[in-house]
Design a protein around this motif. Structure first.
Motif, PDB file in Angstrom:
ATOM      1  N   PRO A  30      11.443  53.270  81.626  1.00  0.00           N
ATOM      2  CA  PRO A  30      12.044  53.728  80.367  1.00  0.00           C
ATOM      3  C   PRO A  30      13.282  54.594  80.614  1.00  0.00           C
ATOM      4  O   PRO A  30      13.327  55.364  81.582  1.00  0.00           O
ATOM      5  CB  PRO A  30      10.925  54.565  79.724  1.00  0.00           C
ATOM      6  N   THR A  31      14.252  54.470  79.733  1.00  0.00           N
ATOM      7  CA  THR A  31      15.512  55.199  79.890  1.00  0.00           C
ATOM      8  C   THR A  31      15.288  56.702  79.999  1.00  0.00           C
ATOM      9  O   THR A  31      15.919  57.380  80.812  1.00  0.00           O
ATOM     10  CB  THR A  31      16.452  54.891  78.710  1.00  0.00           C
ATOM     11  N   ARG A  32      14.364  57.221  79.205  1.00  0.00           N
ATOM     12  CA  ARG A  32      14.073  58.658  79.253  1.00  0.00           C
ATOM     13  C   ARG A  32      13.595  59.072  80.650  1.00  0.00           C
ATOM     14  O   ARG A  32      13.996  60.114  81.172  1.00  0.00           O
ATOM     15  CB  ARG A  32      13.002  58.995  78.208  1.00  0.00           C
ATOM     16  N   VAL A  33      12.760  58.232  81.261  1.00  0.00           N
ATOM     17  CA  VAL A  33      12.230  58.525  82.595  1.00  0.00           C
ATOM     18  C   VAL A  33      13.344  58.416  83.642  1.00  0.00           C
ATOM     19  O   VAL A  33      13.431  59.240  84.558  1.00  0.00           O
ATOM     20  CB  VAL A  33      11.048  57.590  82.932  1.00  0.00           C
ATOM     21  N   ILE A  34      14.206  57.421  83.494  1.00  0.00           N
ATOM     22  CA  ILE A  34      15.355  57.298  84.404  1.00  0.00           C
ATOM     23  C   ILE A  34      16.178  58.582  84.337  1.00  0.00           C
ATOM     24  O   ILE A  34      16.575  59.143  85.366  1.00  0.00           O
ATOM     25  CB  ILE A  34      16.223  56.074  84.053  1.00  0.00           C
ATOM     26  N   GLY A  35      16.432  59.044  83.118  1.00  0.00           N
ATOM     27  CA  GLY A  35      17.199  60.277  82.952  1.00  0.00           C
ATOM     28  C   GLY A  35      16.543  61.456  83.643  1.00  0.00           C
ATOM     29  O   GLY A  35      17.211  62.244  84.324  1.00  0.00           O
ATOM     30  N   LEU A  36      15.234  61.572  83.500  1.00  0.00           N
ATOM     31  CA  LEU A  36      14.513  62.667  84.149  1.00  0.00           C
ATOM     32  C   LEU A  36      14.610  62.562  85.665  1.00  0.00           C
ATOM     33  O   LEU A  36      14.836  63.560  86.356  1.00  0.00           O
ATOM     34  CB  LEU A  36      13.042  62.668  83.724  1.00  0.00           C
ATOM     35  N   LYS A  37      14.444  61.363  86.192  1.00  0.00           N
ATOM     36  CA  LYS A  37      14.484  61.172  87.644  1.00  0.00           C
ATOM     37  C   LYS A  37      15.867  61.469  88.220  1.00  0.00           C
ATOM     38  O   LYS A  37      15.987  61.974  89.333  1.00  0.00           O
ATOM     39  CB  LYS A  37      14.065  59.750  88.016  1.00  0.00           C
ATOM     40  N   LEU A  38      16.904  61.133  87.443  1.00  0.00           N
ATOM     41  CA  LEU A  38      18.275  61.323  87.928  1.00  0.00           C
ATOM     42  C   LEU A  38      18.888  62.643  87.466  1.00  0.00           C
ATOM     43  O   LEU A  38      20.023  62.946  87.821  1.00  0.00           O
ATOM     44  CB  LEU A  38      19.155  60.147  87.476  1.00  0.00           C
ATOM     45  N   ARG A  40      19.718  63.405  84.389  1.00  0.00           N
ATOM     46  CA  ARG A  40      20.779  63.054  83.434  1.00  0.00           C
ATOM     47  C   ARG A  40      20.195  62.945  82.033  1.00  0.00           C
ATOM     48  O   ARG A  40      18.996  62.765  81.859  1.00  0.00           O
ATOM     49  CB  ARG A  40      21.381  61.692  83.801  1.00  0.00           C
ATOM     50  N   THR A  41      21.081  62.995  81.043  1.00  0.00           N
ATOM     51  CA  THR A  41      20.637  62.770  79.673  1.00  0.00           C
ATOM     52  C   THR A  41      20.474  61.273  79.444  1.00  0.00           C
ATOM     53  O   THR A  41      21.034  60.450  80.178  1.00  0.00           O
ATOM     54  CB  THR A  41      21.664  63.317  78.666  1.00  0.00           C
ATOM     55  N   GLU A  42      19.706  60.924  78.404  1.00  0.00           N
ATOM     56  CA  GLU A  42      19.562  59.507  78.056  1.00  0.00           C
ATOM     57  C   GLU A  42      20.918  58.897  77.734  1.00  0.00           C
ATOM     58  O   GLU A  42      21.201  57.767  78.130  1.00  0.00           O
ATOM     59  CB  GLU A  42      18.627  59.345  76.858  1.00  0.00           C
ATOM     60  N   ASP A  43      21.757  59.637  77.010  1.00  0.00           N
ATOM     61  CA  ASP A  43      23.091  59.126  76.670  1.00  0.00           C
ATOM     62  C   ASP A  43      23.896  58.820  77.915  1.00  0.00           C
ATOM     63  O   ASP A  43      24.585  57.806  78.001  1.00  0.00           O
ATOM     64  CB  ASP A  43      23.854  60.136  75.798  1.00  0.00           C
ATOM     65  N   ASN A  47      25.321  55.204  78.948  1.00  0.00           N
ATOM     66  CA  ASN A  47      26.754  55.013  79.164  1.00  0.00           C
ATOM     67  C   ASN A  47      27.049  54.451  80.554  1.00  0.00           C
ATOM     68  O   ASN A  47      27.856  53.534  80.707  1.00  0.00           O
ATOM     69  CB  ASN A  47      27.514  56.331  78.962  1.00  0.00           C
ATOM     70  N   LYS A  48      26.405  55.002  81.575  1.00  0.00           N
ATOM     71  CA  LYS A  48      26.662  54.536  82.942  1.00  0.00           C
ATOM     72  C   LYS A  48      26.150  53.112  83.123  1.00  0.00           C
ATOM     73  O   LYS A  48      26.806  52.287  83.756  1.00  0.00           O
ATOM     74  CB  LYS A  48      26.003  55.472  83.963  1.00  0.00           C
ATOM     75  N   ALA A  49      24.985  52.816  82.560  1.00  0.00           N
ATOM     76  CA  ALA A  49      24.441  51.461  82.663  1.00  0.00           C
ATOM     77  C   ALA A  49      25.411  50.472  82.019  1.00  0.00           C
ATOM     78  O   ALA A  49      25.673  49.397  82.572  1.00  0.00           O
ATOM     79  CB  ALA A  49      23.073  51.382  81.998  1.00  0.00           C
ATOM     80  N   SER A  50      25.971  50.852  80.886  1.00  0.00           N
ATOM     81  CA  SER A  50      26.934  49.988  80.209  1.00  0.00           C
ATOM     82  C   SER A  50      28.182  49.774  81.070  1.00  0.00           C
ATOM     83  O   SER A  50      28.649  48.648  81.223  1.00  0.00           O
ATOM     84  CB  SER A  50      27.312  50.612  78.863  1.00  0.00           C
TER      85      SER A  50
END
Length: 65
Positions: A30-38, A40-43, A47-50
């Protein structure tokens, strides 16, 4: 990789960050979990994924295996 304790918000993305983002996205994290691991914010993750052409949409998997 263990979750980072420091926040990277506002910092440039490193090649390692992008590689981890790609790996986590491929694992349907999940994006929220990716943000926590890195750290970073979800936004920021969206943005970076895009920018990198990384899809954050979950891959549909059959519930019947």
């Amino acid at each position: 990789m263990t979750p980072k304790t420091e926040r990277n918000s506002g910092d440039d993305w490193t090649d390692e960050d992008v590689a981890e983002l790609k790996k986590l996205a491929e694992e349907n994290t999940p994006t929220r979990v990716i943000g926590l691991k890195l750290g970073r914010t979800e936004d920021s993750v969206y943005n970076k994924a895009s920018e990198e052409g990384i899809s954050l949409k979950p891959v549909n998997q059959s519930p019947h295996g």
